[in-house]
Design a protein around this motif. Structure first.
Motif, PDB file in Angstrom:
ATOM      1  N   TRP A 215      45.805  43.077  38.396  1.00 17.84           N
ATOM      2  CA  TRP A 215      46.047  41.958  39.311  1.00 17.84           C
ATOM      3  C   TRP A 215      45.112  41.992  40.518  1.00 17.84           C
ATOM      4  O   TRP A 215      44.902  40.982  41.176  1.00 17.84           O
ATOM      5  N   ARG A 216      44.503  43.157  40.785  1.00 11.85           N
ATOM      6  CA  ARG A 216      43.561  43.253  41.907  1.00 11.85           C
ATOM      7  C   ARG A 216      42.410  44.163  41.518  1.00 11.85           C
ATOM      8  O   ARG A 216      42.608  45.317  41.144  1.00 11.85           O
ATOM      9  N   ILE A 217      41.182  43.648  41.606  1.00 11.29           N
ATOM     10  CA  ILE A 217      39.976  44.415  41.291  1.00 11.29           C
ATOM     11  C   ILE A 217      39.251  44.679  42.604  1.00 11.29           C
ATOM     12  O   ILE A 217      38.730  43.745  43.229  1.00 11.29           O
ATOM     13  N   PRO A 218      39.219  45.921  43.075  1.00 10.82           N
ATOM     14  CA  PRO A 218      38.637  46.210  44.384  1.00 10.82           C
ATOM     15  C   PRO A 218      37.109  46.208  44.362  1.00 10.82           C
ATOM     16  O   PRO A 218      36.484  46.667  43.399  1.00 10.82           O
ATOM     17  N   VAL A 219      36.532  45.701  45.428  1.00 13.39           N
ATOM     18  CA  VAL A 219      35.082  45.730  45.622  1.00 13.39           C
ATOM     19  C   VAL A 219      34.831  46.033  47.096  1.00 13.39           C
ATOM     20  O   VAL A 219      35.267  45.282  47.970  1.00 13.39           O
TER      21      VAL A 219
ATOM     22  N   SER B 100      32.256  46.563  57.262  1.00 15.22           N
ATOM     23  CA  SER B 100      32.439  47.081  55.906  1.00 15.22           C
ATOM     24  C   SER B 100      33.917  47.029  55.562  1.00 15.22           C
ATOM     25  O   SER B 100      34.747  47.572  56.291  1.00 15.22           O
ATOM     26  N   GLN B 101      34.243  46.401  54.435  1.00 12.49           N
ATOM     27  CA  GLN B 101      35.645  46.253  54.056  1.00 12.49           C
ATOM     28  C   GLN B 101      35.801  46.244  52.539  1.00 12.49           C
ATOM     29  O   GLN B 101      34.859  45.928  51.806  1.00 12.49           O
ATOM     30  N   GLU B 102      37.020  46.573  52.111  1.00  7.26           N
ATOM     31  CA  GLU B 102      37.340  46.466  50.692  1.00  7.26           C
ATOM     32  C   GLU B 102      37.984  45.114  50.437  1.00  7.26           C
ATOM     33  O   GLU B 102      38.943  44.729  51.108  1.00  7.26           O
ATOM     34  N   TYR B 103      37.461  44.394  49.465  1.00  2.74           N
ATOM     35  CA  TYR B 103      38.003  43.104  49.060  1.00  2.74           C
ATOM     36  C   TYR B 103      38.628  43.248  47.679  1.00  2.74           C
ATOM     37  O   TYR B 103      38.300  44.161  46.911  1.00  2.74           O
ATOM     38  N   GLY B 104      39.541  42.351  47.377  1.00  2.00           N
ATOM     39  CA  GLY B 104      40.191  42.358  46.078  1.00  2.00           C
ATOM     40  C   GLY B 104      39.947  41.056  45.344  1.00  2.00           C
ATOM     41  O   GLY B 104      40.085  39.970  45.926  1.00  2.00           O
ATOM     42  N   ILE B 105      39.566  41.143  44.078  1.00  2.00           N
ATOM     43  CA  ILE B 105      39.353  39.970  43.241  1.00  2.00           C
ATOM     44  C   ILE B 105      40.515  39.869  42.257  1.00  2.00           C
ATOM     45  O   ILE B 105      40.904  40.868  41.637  1.00  2.00           O
TER      46      ILE B 105
ATOM     47  N   LEU C  95      38.761  51.211  41.636  1.00  5.95           N
ATOM     48  CA  LEU C  95      39.554  50.553  40.603  1.00  5.95           C
ATOM     49  C   LEU C  95      40.461  51.550  39.894  1.00  5.95           C
ATOM     50  O   LEU C  95      41.657  51.293  39.701  1.00  5.95           O
ATOM     51  N   ALA C  96      39.903  52.707  39.516  1.00  8.69           N
ATOM     52  CA  ALA C  96      40.701  53.729  38.825  1.00  8.69           C
ATOM     53  C   ALA C  96      41.844  54.216  39.714  1.00  8.69           C
ATOM     54  O   ALA C  96      42.983  54.387  39.250  1.00  8.69           O
TER      55      ALA C  96
END
Length: 282
Positions: A56-60, A43-48, A96-97
């Motif tokens: 500049w970075r949208i976390p998912v 399980s990890q957080e990725y950035g788009i 994101l917030a």
């Protein structure tokens, strides 16, 4: 992860992950649709990131077995409207917030210099309140606890930035002590990493220096280390702050000075460890 990018015109779209050092490019078709599955099993957080657009970075956050959806709308002002769906939609909205908190200029803008500490804090309160509402909707108890701590520390840190506001006033001849801020600083447990970090300690010492008529600017780095040694008592917290100060200032004090600061082991044995660490850096 699957999604759609509205108003897509061939922009480069990247995916990254800090934990695994992943850097990749998302394949987006001509209609703006994409689908991506991470190669890892954890399980990890990725950035788009969409090149040329903000944020500049949208976390998912992705976990095995979850299905997440991400709809992005590219707007004319080069910003992105983000909509999450899927198993962790609320959690990703919070991420994101939280990631966008650092865009706030409160404490770093000219308007902040005009405010009392009470009014300064009041500007942060509705932002913290709205973020707290999102936080309470996260289902995963471990992740909720993790972000509760991070959120608390972030807002405490930004409140402490008011020290720089007061220091600027003092340098400009506006001696305006604020008892509310002094009370806030006194309430901080600087020896608890859950309540205070190195940035907050820096602001507190910076404010101490600004109020000290005997303080000499040319000795600020050594003075900082001396004040640090007298401010931080807990062994587990000092090395991180001390060595970060040395790292970012790119200047290491003389061995004699370090001995004077670092080897008062009768009061804080960890200072010897710090001294050895700095010697290795040298």
């Amino acid at each position: 992860l699957k999604g759609h990018i509205e108003n897509y015109r061939g922009e480069s779209v990247f995916v990254s992950c800090y934990e695994s050092n992943l850097q990749d490019t998302l394949k987006v078709d001509a209609s703006g649709n994409f689908s991506w599955t991470p190669s890892g099993t954890g399980s990890q957080e990725y950035g788009i990131r969409v090149a040329g657009y903000q944020p500049w970075r949208i976390p998912v956050y992705l976990t095995p077995g979850d299905r997440e959806e991400l709809d992005l709308s590219l707007l004319p002002d080069k910003t992105i409207k983000v909509k999450y769906a899927g198993n962790r939609a609320t959690e990703n909205e919070y991420r994101l917030a939280f990631s966008r908190l650092d865009e706030l200029r409160i404490g770093y803008d000219l308007e902040s210099r005009k405010l009392s500490f009470a009014d300064y804090k009041a500007q942060l309160e509705p932002i913290e309140h709205d973020l707290q509402i999102l936080l309470e909707q996260i289902d995963d108890p471990e992740i909720k606890a993790h972000f509760r701590q991070k959120q608390h520390l972030w807002f405490q840190n930004r409140r402490t930035v008011y020290a720089s506001v007061l220091a600027m006033r003092l340098r400009e001849g506006e001696a305006t002590p604020d008892e509310n801020f002094n009370a806030f600083v006194q309430s901080l447990d600087v020896n608890d990493p859950k309540e205070c970090n190195e940035y907050m300690v820096y602001e507190i010492i910076y404010w101490q220096q600004a109020q000290d008529s005997a303080f000499r600017t040319e000795e600020r780095k050594i003075d900082y280390l001396n004040r640090l040694d007298h401010t931080i008592a807990k062994d587990t917290f000092l090395p991180c702050i001390f060595c970060n100060h040395v790292k970012y200032n790119k200047k290491i004090p003389s061995t004699q000075t370090l001995l004077g600061i670092s080897c008062r082991s009768s009061r804080n044995p960890t200072n010897y460890v710090v001294f050895v660490t700095v010697q290795r850096i040298r």
